[in-house]
Design a protein around this motif. Sequence first.
Motif, PDB file in Angstrom:
ATOM      1  N   ALA B  87       0.985  -1.238   0.075  1.00 30.51           N
ATOM      2  CA  ALA B  87       0.144  -0.071  -0.126  1.00 30.51           C
ATOM      3  C   ALA B  87       0.923   1.219   0.078  1.00 30.51           C
ATOM      4  O   ALA B  87       0.625   2.443  -0.539  1.00 30.51           O
ATOM      5  CB  ALA B  87      -0.870   0.220   1.175  1.00 30.51           C
ATOM      6  N   SER B  88       1.881   0.919   0.665  1.00 28.86           N
ATOM      7  CA  SER B  88       2.782   2.491   0.932  1.00 28.86           C
ATOM      8  C   SER B  88       3.454   2.775  -0.214  1.00 28.86           C
ATOM      9  O   SER B  88       3.787   3.712  -0.794  1.00 28.86           O
ATOM     10  CB  SER B  88       3.594   2.458   1.937  1.00 28.86           C
ATOM     11  N   PHE B  89       3.840   1.618  -1.144  1.00 29.74           N
ATOM     12  CA  PHE B  89       4.633   1.871  -2.341  1.00 29.74           C
ATOM     13  C   PHE B  89       3.517   2.461  -3.224  1.00 29.74           C
ATOM     14  O   PHE B  89       4.012   3.456  -3.899  1.00 29.74           O
ATOM     15  CB  PHE B  89       4.965   0.353  -2.926  1.00 29.74           C
ATOM     16  N   VAL B 106      -6.195   6.604   5.922  1.00 30.03           N
ATOM     17  CA  VAL B 106      -5.020   5.950   6.997  1.00 30.03           C
ATOM     18  C   VAL B 106      -4.810   6.669   8.043  1.00 30.03           C
ATOM     19  O   VAL B 106      -4.902   6.134   9.288  1.00 30.03           O
ATOM     20  CB  VAL B 106      -3.919   5.831   6.081  1.00 30.03           C
ATOM     21  N   MET B 107      -4.933   7.932   8.037  1.00 35.33           N
ATOM     22  CA  MET B 107      -4.598   8.835   9.213  1.00 35.33           C
ATOM     23  C   MET B 107      -6.001   8.739  10.127  1.00 35.33           C
ATOM     24  O   MET B 107      -5.857   8.682  11.351  1.00 35.33           O
ATOM     25  CB  MET B 107      -4.725  10.168   8.834  1.00 35.33           C
ATOM     26  N   MET B 108      -7.109   8.506   9.438  1.00 34.84           N
ATOM     27  CA  MET B 108      -8.456   8.496  10.554  1.00 34.84           C
ATOM     28  C   MET B 108      -8.161   7.128  11.179  1.00 34.84           C
ATOM     29  O   MET B 108      -8.456   6.938  12.296  1.00 34.84           O
ATOM     30  CB  MET B 108      -9.408   8.302   9.511  1.00 34.84           C
ATOM     31  N   ALA B 109      -7.620   6.195  10.391  1.00 38.10           N
ATOM     32  CA  ALA B 109      -7.619   4.643  10.959  1.00 38.10           C
ATOM     33  C   ALA B 109      -6.566   4.674  12.088  1.00 38.10           C
ATOM     34  O   ALA B 109      -6.679   3.863  13.049  1.00 38.10           O
ATOM     35  CB  ALA B 109      -7.183   3.758   9.991  1.00 38.10           C
ATOM     36  N   GLN B 110      -5.583   5.652  11.934  1.00 38.41           N
ATOM     37  CA  GLN B 110      -4.557   5.806  13.048  1.00 38.41           C
ATOM     38  C   GLN B 110      -5.127   6.117  14.386  1.00 38.41           C
ATOM     39  O   GLN B 110      -4.407   5.864  15.334  1.00 38.41           O
ATOM     40  CB  GLN B 110      -3.390   6.788  12.358  1.00 38.41           C
ATOM     41  N   MET B 111      -6.246   6.982  14.287  1.00 44.38           N
ATOM     42  CA  MET B 111      -6.967   7.549  15.435  1.00 44.38           C
ATOM     43  C   MET B 111      -7.913   6.395  16.047  1.00 44.38           C
ATOM     44  O   MET B 111      -8.620   7.067  16.995  1.00 44.38           O
ATOM     45  CB  MET B 111      -7.305   8.882  15.468  1.00 44.38           C
ATOM     46  N   PHE B 148      -0.200   2.797  11.009  1.00 41.19           N
ATOM     47  CA  PHE B 148       1.016   3.690  11.425  1.00 41.19           C
ATOM     48  C   PHE B 148       2.123   2.966  10.407  1.00 41.19           C
ATOM     49  O   PHE B 148       3.115   3.672   9.785  1.00 41.19           O
ATOM     50  CB  PHE B 148       1.367   3.349  12.809  1.00 41.19           C
ATOM     51  N   THR B 149       2.179   1.633  10.076  1.00 39.42           N
ATOM     52  CA  THR B 149       2.957   1.101   9.508  1.00 39.42           C
ATOM     53  C   THR B 149       3.103   1.656   7.969  1.00 39.42           C
ATOM     54  O   THR B 149       3.909   2.014   7.358  1.00 39.42           O
ATOM     55  CB  THR B 149       2.766  -0.509   9.177  1.00 39.42           C
ATOM     56  N   ILE B 150       1.601   1.731   7.514  1.00 42.83           N
ATOM     57  CA  ILE B 150       1.790   2.383   6.143  1.00 42.83           C
ATOM     58  C   ILE B 150       2.411   3.656   6.037  1.00 42.83           C
ATOM     59  O   ILE B 150       3.078   4.162   5.358  1.00 42.83           O
ATOM     60  CB  ILE B 150       0.161   2.476   5.888  1.00 42.83           C
ATOM     61  N   TRP B 151       1.866   4.543   7.098  1.00 45.62           N
ATOM     62  CA  TRP B 151       2.252   5.907   7.126  1.00 45.62           C
ATOM     63  C   TRP B 151       3.894   5.991   7.078  1.00 45.62           C
ATOM     64  O   TRP B 151       4.373   6.817   6.286  1.00 45.62           O
ATOM     65  CB  TRP B 151       1.635   6.562   8.646  1.00 45.62           C
ATOM     66  N   ALA B 267      12.926   9.572  10.246  1.00 40.26           N
ATOM     67  CA  ALA B 267      13.012   9.816   8.714  1.00 40.26           C
ATOM     68  C   ALA B 267      11.450   9.427   8.173  1.00 40.26           C
ATOM     69  O   ALA B 267      11.034   9.987   7.098  1.00 40.26           O
ATOM     70  CB  ALA B 267      13.930   8.834   8.152  1.00 40.26           C
ATOM     71  N   GLY B 268      11.043   8.382   8.834  1.00 42.41           N
ATOM     72  CA  GLY B 268       9.531   7.837   8.060  1.00 42.41           C
ATOM     73  C   GLY B 268       8.776   8.707   8.537  1.00 42.41           C
ATOM     74  O   GLY B 268       7.813   9.444   7.798  1.00 42.41           O
TER      75      GLY B 268
END
Lengths: 341, 272
Positions: B87-89, B106-111, B148-151, B267-268
């Motif tokens: 997904a992140s690629f 993804v940000m929403m899912a993060q919260m 978070f992993t995707i982000w 970095a990420g």
Amino acid sequence: MTVHSQGAATGAPEDAPPKSAGRPTTPPPAKPGHPVQPSPRGGRRSLPSGWLPYALVAPAVISIAGLLLYPLFKNLLLSFQQVNKIELIQRKAPFIGLDNYTQLLGDSQFWTVVVRSFVFTAVNVALIMILGSLIGILLNRLGKKMRLVLSLALVMAWAMPVVASVTVFQWLFDEQFGVVNWLMRTLGFAGYEQHNWFETGTSTLVIIAILLVWGSVPFVALNMYAGLTTVGAELYEAAKMDGANGWQTFWRIVFPSLRPFFLVTTFLEVIWIFKAFTQVYAMRSGGPDRASETLPVFAYIEGQAQQHYGLAAAISILTILMLVVVMSFYFRLILKQEDEQ
Amino acid sequence: MRPAAVAKNLGALLLAAVFVFPVYWMFSSALKPSSEILTKDPVFFFVPTFDNFTTATGVDLFWTYVQNSLIVTVCAVLLALLVALAASFAIARMKFKGRKGLVLAVMMAQMAPWEVMVIAMYMIARDADMLNSLPLLTAIYFVMVLPFTIWTLRGFIAAVPVTLEEAAQIDGCTRGQAFRKVIFPLLAPGLMSTSLFGFITAWNEFAMVLILNKDKSAQTLPLWLTQFQTAFGSDWGATMAASTLFALPVLLVFVFLQRKAVGGMTAGAVKG
């Protein structure tokens, strides 16, 4: 682009791999004339697209939809239903419209918990960001050995699993044999023979706050330090020559350069603190007398201990709504940043 | 040294002591004989003993808890890395309709406030007959770590210059090969820091397993620790030994990978 300017400055090939990006021990070389622009992704649009991106994101989208959105939807439905112990066992849950919500919104205890949650989050995040940034700046100014000592200590605190650190803090603040009471006595304070640190909701929340700050500051500090290493040394030099003091240097140079850092870290901390459950619940289960409950713990206790499942679902929906309202400001900022890239 | 430098170093030492003290106190209490734990004034010098550890590991089902925690955490993290990498690629490198919406999602899912959804989760699991199921727990932890992993990974991929990939393709690599041979090795620090972060999140998770897995044989270490503490009351030595056993794997991994993990994280996450 950080990567490219770095390559140019060192005379390395344009496409040198950014191995050292942001690593604490290897500050990147000076980048004359290039203020930090941490968004090295200009190349996205050079690759062709088609069905491939959709195939690549599909597993992520499907999992999030199935395991997050579906329970969320179910939760929303529950919040319009009457579900107590009997309904749960009989698996029948009549719809009662907005009753759960009206009951909550008219309940002063709910509002107490809401205010408590917001104050608690604001105080904690402010402390975490200020202390974290200061320690990050200190790390940047330390010698190599001292930096290693401090960052190892920070990493230890960061890596402590939450339940373990809650247990340890209970031991530190133990009424009879806790080392904190001993320390207070040794420092000459009276009244710490058998001081109960968990006597009131507020004092319990203070202990939880100390735990949260202790556990969260390392993330901010170490990231702040790594971010600082990407601010070119020549920028500080220039500021110094212009006669800027430390405060001015911070606001004119460090802060603008690290804006993305402050944006993202504050965002994450607000989320993490606002929905922190384990720390609050495992410390004293929301006690004494429900006085240290924050919203997630309040929802949990209403649901599990009081067996008002529908009501608990309504609390959680309201919690989510509040989080979204507070965070919408951030979404706008981050999406704007997205557009600029 | 100049006075300012002395003050700076002393301050750093003091801070280091403050941050490390709870961890040190956990270790030292775990190694203390019980007679030297319950004292009004703490004992700083003592002959270490492993009695507390014997008590802690002697609890029924201890190794089942360890096994469950390891299986659930490792599987969830590996799955998250795999799915997030794809997904992140796409997000970092490709242009497609809905990309921005996905970033927002993804940000929403993060919260996502997982803890407040436990009741809905419980009902779904019960209706699907999946209470006390380790696979369901794994799946939930996987989705908890995924955003978070995707982000984070997306930041790492974006930091790899596209020119590298193009060069590999000019040299005759397919796109898949270019990814495998050029980008993937450069992502090592990113993969490491995201998996560490995922590991600690899943290793810590408490509310879901508390509600979904009432059956002791399907529980994980965080529950063991809280139950242990209740069962052993004020046996702080054994409780600290239990906490040490729970924390030790994570502490060791973090300290060993400290530089890579921490730098990588920034970095990420921050270049997101």
